[in-house]
Design a protein around this motif. Structure first.
Motif, PDB file in Angstrom:
ATOM      1  N   MET A  83     -19.693   9.922 -18.212  1.00 14.97           N
ATOM      2  CA  MET A  83     -18.522   9.756 -19.093  1.00 14.97           C
ATOM      3  C   MET A  83     -17.276  10.384 -18.497  1.00 14.97           C
ATOM      4  N   SER A  84     -17.437  11.496 -17.793  1.00 15.70           N
ATOM      5  CA  SER A  84     -16.288  12.199 -17.216  1.00 15.70           C
ATOM      6  C   SER A  84     -15.655  11.436 -16.050  1.00 15.70           C
ATOM      7  N   ASP A  85     -16.301  10.364 -15.591  1.00 14.16           N
ATOM      8  CA  ASP A  85     -15.720   9.554 -14.506  1.00 14.16           C
ATOM      9  C   ASP A  85     -14.633   8.608 -15.010  1.00 14.16           C
ATOM     10  N   ALA A  86     -14.510   8.472 -16.306  1.00 12.42           N
ATOM     11  CA  ALA A  86     -13.483   7.582 -16.857  1.00 12.42           C
ATOM     12  C   ALA A  86     -12.108   8.105 -16.457  1.00 12.42           C
ATOM     13  N   ALA A  87     -11.384   7.286 -15.709  1.00 11.75           N
ATOM     14  CA  ALA A  87     -10.101   7.708 -15.135  1.00 11.75           C
ATOM     15  C   ALA A  87      -9.527   6.510 -14.398  1.00 11.75           C
ATOM     16  N   GLU A  88      -8.390   6.729 -13.744  1.00  8.90           N
ATOM     17  CA  GLU A  88      -7.842   5.691 -12.875  1.00  8.90           C
ATOM     18  C   GLU A  88      -8.058   6.114 -11.423  1.00  8.90           C
ATOM     19  N   TYR A  89      -8.401   5.152 -10.610  1.00  5.43           N
ATOM     20  CA  TYR A  89      -8.735   5.410  -9.217  1.00  5.43           C
ATOM     21  C   TYR A  89      -7.777   4.636  -8.300  1.00  5.43           C
ATOM     22  N   PHE A  90      -7.282   5.332  -7.299  1.00  5.27           N
ATOM     23  CA  PHE A  90      -6.333   4.730  -6.365  1.00  5.27           C
ATOM     24  C   PHE A  90      -6.895   4.756  -4.944  1.00  5.27           C
ATOM     25  N   CYS A  91      -6.809   3.627  -4.296  1.00  2.77           N
ATOM     26  CA  CYS A  91      -7.139   3.523  -2.877  1.00  2.77           C
ATOM     27  C   CYS A  91      -5.825   3.637  -2.106  1.00  2.77           C
ATOM     28  N   VAL A  92      -5.805   4.496  -1.104  1.00  3.27           N
ATOM     29  CA  VAL A  92      -4.566   4.780  -0.375  1.00  3.27           C
ATOM     30  C   VAL A  92      -4.848   4.702   1.117  1.00  3.27           C
ATOM     31  N   ALA A  93      -3.921   4.132   1.870  1.00  5.83           N
ATOM     32  CA  ALA A  93      -4.106   4.001   3.311  1.00  5.83           C
ATOM     33  C   ALA A  93      -2.959   4.646   4.064  1.00  5.83           C
ATOM     34  N   SER A  94      -3.316   5.250   5.155  1.00  6.62           N
ATOM     35  CA  SER A  94      -2.327   5.709   6.126  1.00  6.62           C
ATOM     36  C   SER A  94      -2.581   4.893   7.376  1.00  6.62           C
ATOM     37  N   LEU A  95      -1.577   4.119   7.771  1.00 10.79           N
ATOM     38  CA  LEU A  95      -1.825   3.103   8.793  1.00 10.79           C
ATOM     39  C   LEU A  95      -1.171   3.429  10.119  1.00 10.79           C
ATOM     40  N   ASP A  96      -0.479   4.538  10.176  1.00  3.98           N
ATOM     41  CA  ASP A  96       0.138   4.957  11.428  1.00  3.98           C
ATOM     42  C   ASP A  96       0.452   6.443  11.323  1.00  3.98           C
ATOM     43  N   ASN A  97       1.113   6.972  12.307  1.00 11.36           N
ATOM     44  CA  ASN A  97       1.461   8.384  12.282  1.00 11.36           C
ATOM     45  C   ASN A  97       2.898   8.615  11.832  1.00 11.36           C
ATOM     46  N   PHE A  98       3.415   7.686  11.053  1.00  9.70           N
ATOM     47  CA  PHE A  98       4.815   7.783  10.651  1.00  9.70           C
ATOM     48  C   PHE A  98       4.983   8.209   9.202  1.00  9.70           C
ATOM     49  N   ASN A  99       3.988   8.950   8.719  1.00 15.66           N
ATOM     50  CA  ASN A  99       4.108   9.609   7.417  1.00 15.66           C
ATOM     51  C   ASN A  99       4.331   8.636   6.275  1.00 15.66           C
ATOM     52  N   LYS A 100       3.700   7.468   6.357  1.00 14.65           N
ATOM     53  CA  LYS A 100       3.853   6.484   5.292  1.00 14.65           C
ATOM     54  C   LYS A 100       2.475   6.167   4.720  1.00 14.65           C
ATOM     55  N   PHE A 101       2.397   6.166   3.414  1.00  8.70           N
ATOM     56  CA  PHE A 101       1.141   5.876   2.735  1.00  8.70           C
ATOM     57  C   PHE A 101       1.307   4.615   1.897  1.00  8.70           C
ATOM     58  N   TYR A 102       0.246   3.831   1.874  1.00  8.84           N
ATOM     59  CA  TYR A 102       0.251   2.585   1.109  1.00  8.84           C
ATOM     60  C   TYR A 102      -0.757   2.730  -0.026  1.00  8.84           C
ATOM     61  N   PHE A 103      -0.281   2.489  -1.246  1.00  8.78           N
ATOM     62  CA  PHE A 103      -1.120   2.644  -2.430  1.00  8.78           C
ATOM     63  C   PHE A 103      -1.606   1.290  -2.923  1.00  8.78           C
ATOM     64  N   GLY A 104      -2.869   1.260  -3.346  1.00  5.48           N
ATOM     65  CA  GLY A 104      -3.315   0.137  -4.158  1.00  5.48           C
ATOM     66  C   GLY A 104      -2.755   0.287  -5.557  1.00  5.48           C
ATOM     67  N   SER A 105      -2.927  -0.736  -6.364  1.00  8.16           N
ATOM     68  CA  SER A 105      -2.324  -0.747  -7.707  1.00  8.16           C
ATOM     69  C   SER A 105      -3.182  -0.035  -8.746  1.00  8.16           C
TER      70      SER A 105
END
Lengths: 113, 114
Positions: A83-105
């Motif tokens: 039950m405690s797993d109920a939450a929102e989950y985000f997948c995030v990618a770092s695709l280079d070394n330029f300090n930029k992160f890409y979020f899933g929705s």
């Protein structure tokens, strides 16, 4: 173009059953991939990360994810939902070394008693 | 282990007022990110800094500005506040120039504009 796609906006499971949250990425580069969990009105907490070592990554709270390059996927799983797993989950990618992160929705996980 | 510290935790302002949010990154982290999360919304990237220079810019309104200081803490300044600015504002830090370094998030500042 670099992007992260979470295939399900909502997932509902019964307590004690397996959880599968799907994430695909698109990138010309080798990614680093992360899963975060956010409980209501809380900050995002790092669950696990893939950084080109083992393709099966174990995280906190019994979660794990497998990096599959051929499928450009990084799905999050847990054998038995709590039950405690109920939450929102985000997948995030770092695709280079330029300090930029890409979020899933985000995927909202509902756990039924 | 030390985490990302945000202050204040809660802030109530009236329309047209100004607000300043502060973020203290994890020690040795040189990159700071700001996100805005409206009610029921996903976090939206505002702006980031690496080594005290702006690194990337997202959907930050012109009424907002931010900077990173010599000790790597960052401040988000918000002027002419509008009702729509009410949101949870997150700061995150990471080790810049390192693809493998994940974002570490603070607990957020909840801004309410009345």
């Amino acid at each position: 173009a670099q992007s992260v796609t979470q295939l399900d906006s909502h997932v509902s499971v019964s307590e004690g059953t397996p959880v599968l949250l799907r994430c695909n990425y698109s990138s010309s580069y080798s990614p680093s991939l992360f899963w975060y969990v956010q409980h209501p009105n809380k900050g995002l907490q790092l669950l696990l990360k893939y950084t080109s070592a083992a393709t099966l990554v174990k995280g906190i709270n019994g979660f794990e994810a497998e990096f599959k390059k051929s499928e450009t996927s990084f799905h999050l799983t847990k054998p038995s939902a709590h039950m405690s797993d109920a939450a929102e989950y985000f997948c995030v990618a770092s695709l280079d070394n330029f300090n930029k992160f890409y979020f899933g929705s985000g995927t909202k996980l509902n756990v039924k008693p | 282990a030390a985490g990302v510290i945000q202050s204040p935790r809660h802030l109530i302002k009236e329309k047209r007022e100004t607000a300043t949010l502060k973020c203290y990154p994890i020690p040795r982290h040189d990159t700071v990110y700001w996100y805005q999360q409206g009610p029921g919304q996903d976090p939206q990237f505002l702006i980031s800094f690496y080594e005290k220079m702006q690194s990337d810019k997202g959907s930050i309104p012109d009424r907002f500005s931010a900077q990173q200081f010599s000790d790597y803490h960052s401040e988000l300044n918000m002027s002419s506040l509008e009702l729509g600015d009410s949101a949870l504002y997150f700061c995150a830090s990471s080790l810049g120039g390192n693809q493998n370094s994940p974002l570490h998030f603070g607990n957020g500042t909840r801004l309410t504009v009345t």
